[in-house]
Design an enzyme around this catalytic site. Structure first.
Site, short mmCIF file in Angstrom:
data_model
loop_
_atom_site.label_atom_id
_atom_site.label_comp_id
_atom_site.label_asym_id
_atom_site.label_seq_id
_atom_site.Cartn_x
_atom_site.Cartn_y
_atom_site.Cartn_z
CB SER A 1 -2.82 4.14 0.54
OG SER A 1 -2.88 4.70 -0.69
CG LEU B 1 -2.16 -0.73 1.14
CD1 LEU B 1 -2.80 -0.72 2.50
CD2 LEU B 1 -3.23 -0.26 0.00
CG ASP B 2 0.72 3.96 -3.21
OD1 ASP B 2 1.73 3.35 -3.77
OD2 ASP B 2 -0.10 4.33 -3.85
CE LYS B 3 6.66 7.56 4.61
NZ LYS B 3 8.08 8.26 4.60
#
Length: 247
Positions: free
Chosen positions: A120, A116-118
């Site tokens: 998100s 998961l993106d930082k």
């Protein structure tokens, strides 16, 4: 005279996946790139290892190194979920204070299934089961992930339609997906792709900026009421249901 038992041999890439080091696909790449040595020589794709039972689990007779560091044996499989907070980086970097690595226990060795993106948040599956990781990550399997998303302003039904049919940006066109409105500026999206920052780039291509992105479900596994920043082991029914969905 009784025959000697046949040694239990497995392909090297499969064994590396079983140790939890990586997925089988990644193991093949590591072997190709010369990062794996077996008994002091560079490994190749046809190598096998000989399994042996030890008090701590299953190991191999051969000496395996990954980038100069010993590969540990096969631990009992563990399955956890984390409700990742914004700001946690899914890359396992010891020198990064924001790295997910600092939230994980020393044992068992757990690895995130995808990222998961930082910026998100939400459901992150953690395991040392390389085979399950391979099945969930490989694009050919098309497993679903559900996200709840808020953008910077209200959108019309045309936005939902355009997102659902697939969006072109850069040099890709996304696959069709399921969309559902949650509020004037919020939607639920079900993806079977895992392109880098896909939802953000889809929204941006249509003139919207993602303000909040939360993953709430992976296949049959739901985030539920787990508090942000907390993690827990999956229950046996959850594991069974997840495995069944991947068969």
């Amino acid at each position: 005279m009784a025959k000697a038992p046949v040694a239990n041999k497995v392909r090297l890439a499969k064994y590396l996946a079983l140790t939890g080091l990586c997925s089988r696909r990644a193991a093949t790449r590591y072997i190709r790139d010369g990062l794996i040595t077996i008994d002091g020589r560079p490994a190749n794709h046809i190598d096998t290892v000989t399994l042996m039972e030890t008090p701590g689990g299953t190991d191999c007779r051969e000496t395996l190194l990954f980038d100069g560091i010993g590969v540990e044996g096969i631990e009992a499989k563990q399955y956890w979920m984390l409700n990742k907070a914004v700001g946690t980086d899914c890359r396992l970097l010891p020198g990064d204070p924001d790295s997910l690595l600092h939230l994980l226990p020393a044992a068992p060795r757990l690895y995130p299934v995808g990222r998961l993106d930082k910026d998100s948040r939400g459901l992150l599956l953690l395991t040392n089961d390389g085979e399950l990781t391979q099945k969930l990550m490989h694009p050919d399997f098309g497993h679903s992930k559900v996200y709840h998303v808020r953008v910077d302003r209200a959108f019309g039904d045309d936005f939902l339609h355009l997102m659902a049919q697939g969006v072109s940006y850069r040099d890709v066109t996304t696959l069709p997906c399921e969309m559902k409105r949650l509020a004037d500026d919020q939607f639920e999206i079900v993806l079977t792709q895992g392109l880098n920052r896909q939802i953000r780039r889809m929204s941006q291509a249509l003139g919207f900026k993602v303000i909040d992105l939360k993953r709430v479900k992976i296949q049959s596994l739901e985030l539920g009421a787990l508090n942000e920043g907390e993690m827990r082991q999956l229950t046996e029914p959850e594991i069974t249901k997840l495995r069944s969905a991947l068969e």
